[in-house]
Scaffold this active site. Structure first.
Site, short mmCIF file in Angstrom:
data_model
loop_
_atom_site.label_atom_id
_atom_site.label_comp_id
_atom_site.label_asym_id
_atom_site.label_seq_id
_atom_site.Cartn_x
_atom_site.Cartn_y
_atom_site.Cartn_z
N ILE A 13 0.85 -1.21 0.00
CA ILE A 13 0.00 0.00 0.00
C ILE A 13 0.88 1.25 0.00
CG2 ILE A 13 -1.94 1.14 1.12
CD1 ILE A 13 -2.58 -1.55 2.48
N THR A 121 -6.06 -1.24 10.48
CA THR A 121 -6.85 -2.28 9.81
C THR A 121 -8.20 -2.50 10.49
OG1 THR A 121 -6.91 -4.66 9.40
CG2 THR A 121 -5.53 -3.94 11.21
N ASP A 122 -9.16 -3.00 9.73
CA ASP A 122 -10.47 -3.33 10.32
C ASP A 122 -10.37 -4.55 11.24
OD1 ASP A 122 -10.09 -5.30 8.35
OD2 ASP A 122 -12.01 -4.95 7.35
N GLU A 123 -9.25 -5.28 11.15
CA GLU A 123 -9.13 -6.51 11.96
C GLU A 123 -9.08 -6.23 13.46
OE1 GLU A 123 -6.29 -9.37 10.71
OE2 GLU A 123 -6.61 -8.93 8.60
N TYR A 148 -1.16 -10.54 14.89
CA TYR A 148 -1.10 -9.37 14.00
C TYR A 148 -2.14 -8.32 14.41
CZ TYR A 148 -2.37 -6.43 10.04
OH TYR A 148 -2.70 -5.35 9.26
N LYS A 152 -1.75 -4.47 15.95
CA LYS A 152 -2.27 -3.25 15.31
C LYS A 152 -3.24 -2.54 16.26
CE LYS A 152 -1.68 -1.91 11.65
NZ LYS A 152 -0.64 -1.03 11.04
N GLN A 192 -3.08 -16.56 -5.38
CA GLN A 192 -3.87 -17.39 -6.31
C GLN A 192 -3.60 -17.02 -7.76
OE1 GLN A 192 -4.67 -19.53 -4.35
NE2 GLN A 192 -4.93 -18.35 -2.45
N TYR A 205 -8.45 -21.82 2.11
CA TYR A 205 -8.41 -22.27 3.51
C TYR A 205 -9.80 -22.77 3.92
CZ TYR A 205 -4.00 -19.62 4.23
OH TYR A 205 -2.72 -19.13 4.17
N ARG A 212 -14.36 -11.28 3.24
CA ARG A 212 -13.51 -10.10 3.36
C ARG A 212 -14.17 -8.97 2.56
NH1 ARG A 212 -12.24 -12.85 6.85
NH2 ARG A 212 -10.18 -13.54 7.55
N ARG A 271 -6.81 -21.62 8.57
CA ARG A 271 -5.96 -20.79 9.45
C ARG A 271 -6.48 -20.93 10.88
NH1 ARG A 271 -5.98 -14.59 7.72
NH2 ARG A 271 -4.29 -15.26 6.36
P1 NAD Z 1 3.40 -4.90 3.39
O1 NAD Z 1 3.77 -6.04 4.25
O2 NAD Z 1 3.23 -5.09 1.93
O3 NAD Z 1 4.49 -3.73 3.57
C1 NAD Z 1 5.04 -3.39 4.81
C2 NAD Z 1 6.28 -2.55 4.56
O4 NAD Z 1 6.81 -2.14 5.84
C3 NAD Z 1 7.41 -3.31 3.84
O5 NAD Z 1 7.97 -2.51 2.82
C4 NAD Z 1 8.44 -3.57 4.94
O6 NAD Z 1 9.77 -3.64 4.46
C5 NAD Z 1 8.22 -2.38 5.85
N1 NAD Z 1 8.63 -2.63 7.24
C6 NAD Z 1 8.31 -3.69 8.01
N2 NAD Z 1 8.90 -3.59 9.23
C7 NAD Z 1 9.58 -2.42 9.21
C8 NAD Z 1 10.37 -1.73 10.17
N3 NAD Z 1 10.59 -2.26 11.39
N4 NAD Z 1 10.92 -0.54 9.84
C9 NAD Z 1 10.72 -0.01 8.60
N5 NAD Z 1 9.98 -0.63 7.65
C10 NAD Z 1 9.42 -1.81 7.96
O7 NAD Z 1 2.09 -4.28 4.05
P2 NAD Z 1 0.82 -3.58 3.38
O8 NAD Z 1 -0.16 -4.60 3.00
O9 NAD Z 1 1.27 -2.58 2.38
O10 NAD Z 1 0.23 -2.82 4.65
C11 NAD Z 1 0.64 -1.51 4.96
C12 NAD Z 1 -0.11 -1.03 6.18
O11 NAD Z 1 -1.51 -1.07 5.92
C13 NAD Z 1 0.11 -1.88 7.44
O12 NAD Z 1 0.20 -1.01 8.54
C14 NAD Z 1 -1.13 -2.74 7.51
O13 NAD Z 1 -1.41 -3.10 8.84
C15 NAD Z 1 -2.16 -1.81 6.94
N6 NAD Z 1 -3.33 -2.44 6.30
C16 NAD Z 1 -3.16 -3.35 5.31
C17 NAD Z 1 -4.27 -3.87 4.67
C18 NAD Z 1 -4.15 -4.87 3.53
O14 NAD Z 1 -5.15 -5.37 3.05
N7 NAD Z 1 -2.96 -5.16 3.04
C19 NAD Z 1 -5.56 -3.48 5.06
C20 NAD Z 1 -5.69 -2.54 6.10
C21 NAD Z 1 -4.57 -2.02 6.70
O1 TDX Z 2 -3.82 -19.06 0.31
C1 TDX Z 2 -4.69 -18.51 0.97
N1 TDX Z 2 -5.95 -19.04 0.98
C2 TDX Z 2 -6.98 -18.48 1.67
O2 TDX Z 2 -8.10 -19.02 1.64
C3 TDX Z 2 -4.46 -17.28 1.73
C4 TDX Z 2 -3.07 -16.68 1.74
C5 TDX Z 2 -5.51 -16.73 2.41
N2 TDX Z 2 -6.74 -17.31 2.39
C6 TDX Z 2 -7.86 -16.64 3.09
C7 TDX Z 2 -7.60 -16.14 4.48
C8 TDX Z 2 -8.49 -14.92 4.57
O3 TDX Z 2 -9.82 -15.30 4.92
O4 TDX Z 2 -8.13 -15.46 2.32
C9 TDX Z 2 -8.51 -14.38 3.16
C10 TDX Z 2 -7.55 -13.21 2.95
O5 TDX Z 2 -6.29 -13.61 3.47
P1 TDX Z 2 -5.03 -12.60 3.53
O6 TDX Z 2 -4.74 -12.10 2.17
O7 TDX Z 2 -3.96 -13.29 4.29
O8 TDX Z 2 -5.64 -11.35 4.31
P2 TDX Z 2 -6.27 -11.18 5.80
O9 TDX Z 2 -5.76 -12.19 6.74
O10 TDX Z 2 -7.74 -11.02 5.63
O11 TDX Z 2 -5.59 -9.76 6.19
C11 TDX Z 2 -5.46 -8.71 5.19
O12 TDX Z 2 -6.41 -7.72 5.38
C12 TDX Z 2 -6.32 -6.93 6.53
C13 TDX Z 2 -4.06 -8.08 5.27
O13 TDX Z 2 -3.08 -9.10 5.09
C14 TDX Z 2 -3.86 -7.36 6.55
O14 TDX Z 2 -2.60 -6.69 6.56
C15 TDX Z 2 -4.94 -6.34 6.71
O15 TDX Z 2 -4.84 -5.72 7.96
#
Ligand code: NAD
Ligand code: TDX
Length: 332
Positions: A13, A121-123, A148, A152, A192, A205, A212, A271
């Site tokens: 992001i 996050t909404d989690e 996780y 958060k 996927q 899973y 989601r 999971r």
């Molecule tokens: P990501 O795992 O893709 O990226 C995380 C980044 O943070 C990486 O570039 C990593 O190198 C860096 N990082 C990790 N530890 C660090 C540290 N100690 N110091 C400096 N950099 C560090 O994550 P993302 O999916 O882009 O998520 C970004 C943010 O958004 C997170 O705070 C996550 O909780 C939040 N978020 C994600 C989602 C989602 O669906 N992916 C949804 C809601 C909120």
């Molecule tokens: O191979 C898989 N098969 C599967 O069924 C994986 C990797 C996941 N899943 C399921 C688990 C979840 O119900 O899919 C759903 C989404 O899984 P993830 O991509 O791991 O996301 P989730 O655990 O929902 O969390 C994501 O959304 C909230 C982000 O990773 C978080 O950073 C964010 O806060």
């Protein structure tokens, strides 16, 4: 013109946010990223040298954080350990980065009186029953399930405490599940897509009834920019785009979009503690800040995401075998 410090700017992001800031504003961007397994420098190529600077470092390094925060006008904090499955295998980095790292940033923005936006996050709200008419709102109580989401949740509490106790100028957003380009292939959708590209059956899973609330990463980031422009200090905004789908439906849709039979997937181990359903009510963001998402059609957003992974194999290929080897040890 001002300087935006983006932590975690080499992640999914954060890197999309950096691009958006450079495209949509005159601001300069300073990225602080540790480049863990999740950070990818290839996500930050082709950016203008005169407005973009990358610093490799840890948000837990207080001296470094202090120095960079002093240079910035605004701090947008994306850096985190972000994957639930990893937090079940090894929670420690989640505690260190998500809690101590957020503390280090808060102390620096407090000292230098800088505007801070915390990405969450909404989690943190736990999960909902499938038939619950309620969705998460800003007033929903915290009930995180995994290491996780607990880390958060703790980081959100730290931000609120620094606002109330020290007058830090901070806002928080809690967003639902993002999809789009440059998402690490450990996550559900890109895992996927890249499996199907490789001729490997997608992995669901359990029974895949878990829901989601999907939002395109660009819509998440447009909401963050809107909060930076118009959000009220001390407030929390939920970000979501009414995109609820269960995992089975998403896998079937991906298979169809990629020209495969909709049932060509495998059920794998569930999971532990798997949250059943997330759903966001974004009324506050929409009504108070006038934000609207632009990706209204999930299937076309997914199709564009599939195209991105097909066109950018060099970005993800080096990580694929290690990710799948890790999942294989858990029967996933
Ligand atoms: P990501 O795992 O893709 O990226 C995380 C980044 O943070 C990486 O570039 C990593 O190198 C860096 N990082 C990790 N530890 C660090 C540290 N100690 N110091 C400096 N950099 C560090 O994550 P993302 O999916 O882009 O998520 C970004 C943010 O958004 C997170 O705070 C996550 O909780 C939040 N978020 C994600 C989602 C989602 O669906 N992916 C949804 C809601 C909120
Ligand atoms: O191979 C898989 N098969 C599967 O069924 C994986 C990797 C996941 N899943 C399921 C688990 C979840 O119900 O899919 C759903 C989404 O899984 P993830 O991509 O791991 O996301 P989730 O655990 O929902 O969390 C994501 O959304 C909230 C982000 O990773 C978080 O950073 C964010 O806060």
């Amino acid at each position: 013109m001002s300087i935006v410090l983006v932590t975690g700017g080499a992640g999914f992001i954060g890197s999309n946010f950096v691009r958006r800031v450079l495209e949509a504003t005159d601001d300069s961007v300073l990225v602080l990223d540790k480049l863990t397994y999740a950070g990818n420098p290839a996500s930050l190529t082709g950016l203008p040298d005169d407005r973009f600077e990358f610093v490799r470092g840890d948000i837990c390094d207080r001296e470094l954080v202090d120095r960079l925060v002093a240079r910035a006008d605004t701090v947008v904090h994306f850096a985190a350990e972000s994957h639930n499955d990893n937090s079940l295998r090894d929670p420690e980095p989640f505690i260190t980065t998500n809690l101590y790292g957020t503390f280090a940033l808060l102390e620096a923005v407090r000292k230098h009186d800088k505007r801070f936006h915390h990405i969450s996050t909404d989690e943190v709200y736990g999960d909902l029953e499938l038939d619950d008419p309620e969705r998460f709102r800003e007033t929903t109580s915290y009930q995180p399930s995994s290491p996780y989401s607990a880390s958060k949740a703790g980081s959100d509490h730290l931000v609120r405490a620094w606002v109330r106790s020290f007058g830090v100028r901070a806002t928080i957003s809690n967003c639902s599940n993002n999809y789009g380009p440059r998402q690490h292939i450990e996550k559900f959708i890109p895992r996927q897509i890249t499996n199907i590209i490789d001729g490997v059956r997608p992995k669901l899973y359990g029974q895949g009834r878990n829901v989601r609330d999907w939002i395109h990463v660009d819509d998440h980031n447009s909401a963050v920019l809107r909060i930076l422009e118009a959000g009220e200090i001390g407030q929390t905004y939920l970000i979501g785009a009414d995109g609820e789908h269960d995992n089975k439906t998403v896998i079937e849709l991906l298979l169809r979009l990629m020209g495969q039979p909709a049932d060509a997937y495998d059920h794998v181990n569930d999971r532990p503690g798997h949250d059943l359903r997330y759903a966001i009510d974004a009324t506050k963001l929409r009504t108070e800040l006038g934000w609207v998402p632009t990706y209204s059609d999930f299937a076309s957003g997914l199709a564009a995401t599939i195209d991105w992974y097909r066109a950018n194999e060099a970005w993800w290929r080096p990580h694929k075998s290690a990710v799948e080897a890790k999942y294989a040890t858990q029967g996933q």
